[in-house]
Motif scaffolding. Structure first.
Motif, PDB file in Angstrom:
ATOM      1  N   ASP A   1      22.722  78.794  79.164  1.00 26.79           N
ATOM      2  CA  ASP A   1      23.983  79.188  79.791  1.00 26.79           C
ATOM      3  C   ASP A   1      24.676  77.982  80.399  1.00 26.79           C
ATOM      4  N   ARG A   2      26.003  77.907  80.206  1.00 28.86           N
ATOM      5  CA  ARG A   2      26.810  76.848  80.787  1.00 28.86           C
ATOM      6  C   ARG A   2      28.127  77.456  81.290  1.00 28.86           C
ATOM      7  N   THR A   3      28.634  76.913  82.394  1.00 32.48           N
ATOM      8  CA  THR A   3      29.923  77.337  82.942  1.00 32.48           C
ATOM      9  C   THR A   3      30.785  76.096  83.126  1.00 32.48           C
ATOM     10  N   TYR A   4      31.983  76.106  82.542  1.00 36.26           N
ATOM     11  CA  TYR A   4      32.862  74.937  82.574  1.00 36.26           C
ATOM     12  C   TYR A   4      34.166  75.290  83.271  1.00 36.26           C
ATOM     13  N   ARG A   5      34.583  74.433  84.173  1.00 35.35           N
ATOM     14  CA  ARG A   5      35.857  74.617  84.859  1.00 35.35           C
ATOM     15  C   ARG A   5      36.988  74.149  83.935  1.00 35.35           C
TER      16      ARG A   5
ATOM     17  N   VAL B   1      30.067  73.781  72.225  1.00 36.31           N
ATOM     18  CA  VAL B   1      29.529  74.943  72.923  1.00 36.31           C
ATOM     19  C   VAL B   1      29.846  76.217  72.147  1.00 36.31           C
ATOM     20  N   ASP B   2      29.137  77.276  72.498  1.00 33.17           N
ATOM     21  CA  ASP B   2      29.403  78.608  71.963  1.00 33.17           C
ATOM     22  C   ASP B   2      30.108  79.407  73.058  1.00 33.17           C
ATOM     23  N   PRO B   3      31.417  79.613  72.934  1.00 31.58           N
ATOM     24  CA  PRO B   3      32.168  80.284  74.002  1.00 31.58           C
ATOM     25  C   PRO B   3      31.859  81.777  74.081  1.00 31.58           C
ATOM     26  N   ILE B   4      31.730  82.287  75.294  1.00 30.80           N
ATOM     27  CA  ILE B   4      31.437  83.703  75.518  1.00 30.80           C
ATOM     28  C   ILE B   4      32.637  84.432  76.106  1.00 30.80           C
ATOM     29  N   GLY B   5      33.291  83.836  77.110  1.00 26.74           N
ATOM     30  CA  GLY B   5      34.434  84.499  77.730  1.00 26.74           C
ATOM     31  C   GLY B   5      35.096  83.604  78.752  1.00 26.74           C
ATOM     32  N   LEU B   6      36.219  84.077  79.284  1.00 35.32           N
ATOM     33  CA  LEU B   6      36.987  83.348  80.292  1.00 35.32           C
ATOM     34  C   LEU B   6      37.041  84.167  81.573  1.00 35.32           C
ATOM     35  N   VAL B   7      36.942  83.475  82.697  1.00 37.63           N
ATOM     36  CA  VAL B   7      36.967  84.117  84.014  1.00 37.63           C
ATOM     37  C   VAL B   7      37.936  83.355  84.897  1.00 37.63           C
TER      38      VAL B   7
ATOM     39  N   TYR C   1      37.583  79.520  84.408  1.00 38.73           N
ATOM     40  CA  TYR C   1      36.270  79.044  83.994  1.00 38.73           C
ATOM     41  C   TYR C   1      35.968  79.543  82.576  1.00 38.73           C
ATOM     42  N   LEU C   2      35.292  78.723  81.811  1.00 36.19           N
ATOM     43  CA  LEU C   2      34.807  79.097  80.491  1.00 36.19           C
ATOM     44  C   LEU C   2      33.312  79.355  80.589  1.00 36.19           C
ATOM     45  N   LEU C   3      32.888  80.565  80.238  1.00 36.68           N
ATOM     46  CA  LEU C   3      31.476  80.888  80.161  1.00 36.68           C
ATOM     47  C   LEU C   3      31.035  80.656  78.728  1.00 36.68           C
TER      48      LEU C   3
END
Length: 327
Positions: free
Chosen positions: A198-202, A176-182, A189-191
């Motif tokens: 777009d993908r969101t990973y826990r 994946v291409d990481p954008i940010g952490l929330v 979560y990893l955005l």
């Protein structure tokens, strides 16, 4: 990392006066054997640390000793930036860095401010792990090596290879291409994007992670708050949504509103004869609908769809059978 630990050890002794090896080990998250080795290293470097024997003994510094080794390292400075919530720092694997940074901040304060700040800090509790009903707030554990690797890729702007276990699916590797952490409620979560989507990973479902050398395909700047809001909206409006017609006790209406995706009051001239309101509610999927209505027990009655009525009746019957058998 050992240099940071030695500085933290000195600052702990300066702040508390005398501490046992066990206490130092707990604060520094290492073994007592490591603490003893660090004490020897400090002594060899000329730091005046000495041992006091006896029941209330421990290690201490000679009175008046000061050191200027209070500079923050990268992770400690980062931890302070996310220190609005300690659980947020824990979610990103920065808990120990936050503790170390705060020791350095306290040590850098003038003596009068240090005493005042320490006293004030004892009067404040932010984001406790349990609420007034003793319900433990959800917090997920993520291995340090995993979250550290994810964090590095996010900051460096490199592609990230993760082994991810989605719900009800076998874990598999993906790049994946990481954008940010929330972090939300102690959950990280990893955005990211994957093949441009777009993908969101826990983070708790990331079983392994590897930062790659290849640059990530992502914009130079990002508004994480806006990105999170957009993804949250898409999540709420996608999937196998379920619409449920329900009669609910007005006293529990707020509870239903808090968990449903949307609630619309049925346009009738008056409430039912027993005072209950008829609401049209929307849930993310069948499992969400069943869970939410089960929490309301007899304060709510599902009128439609029939499969949800049957499911809740089956749950209730199983509960009755369980307690009849035990008695």
């Amino acid at each position: 990392m050992r240099a940071d630990r030695l500085v933290s050890l000195v600052l702990l002794l300066r702040r508390h006066g005398r501490l046992s090896a066990a206490t130092l080990a707990r604060e520094l998250e290492v073994s007592t054997r490591t603490v003893l080795r660090d004490i020897d290293a400090l002594s060899a470097a000329g730091v005046p640390v000495y041992a006091e024997r006896g029941r209330h003994g421990g290690f201490a510094l000679l009175p008046g000793f000061r050191t200027e080794l209070t500079g923050l390292n990268h992770d400690e400075a980062l931890a302070l930036l996310v220190a609005g919530s300690r659980r947020g720092a824990q979610a990103f694997g920065l808990g120990s860095a936050l503790a170390s940074a705060m020791r350095k901040v306290v040590d850098a304060l003038p003596e009068s401010y240090r005493v005042t700040a320490a006293g004030a800090a004892q009067r404040l509790l932010i984001d406790p792990q349990t609420d007034l009903l003793s319900r433990r707030q959800p917090a997920e554990e993520v291995p340090d090596d995993v979250v550290t690797e994810v964090r590095r890729a996010v900051f460096a702007g490199h592609k990230l290879r993760i082994r991810y276990a989605a719900v009800d699916q076998a874990a598999k590797w993906r790049t994946v291409d990481p954008i940010g952490l929330v972090t939300v409620g102690g959950q990280g979560y990893l955005l990211a994007t994957r093949s441009g989507a777009d993908r969101t990973y826990r983070l708790s479902r990331v079983l392994a992670a590897e930062e790659l050398d290849e640059p990530a395909q992502r914009p130079d700047r990002v508004d994480l708050d806006r990105a999170w809001q957009e993804r949250s909206t898409r999540f709420r409006t996608s999937g196998d949504q379920v619409t449920v017609l329900v009669r609910v006790d007005p006293a529990r209406q707020a509870d239903l509103v808090a968990t449903a995706l949307s609630v619309r009051v049925e346009e009738t001239e008056e409430a039912d004869a027993d005072g209950r309101l008829r609401l049209e509610t929307t849930f993310q999927d069948p499992r969400h609908a069943e869970w939410a209505l089960w929490q309301l027990a007899t304060s709510a009655e599902v009128l439609a769809p029939q499969w949800l009525r049957d499911s809740l009746r089956g749950r209730a019957a199983a509960m009755v059978t369980c307690y009849e058998a035990s008695s």
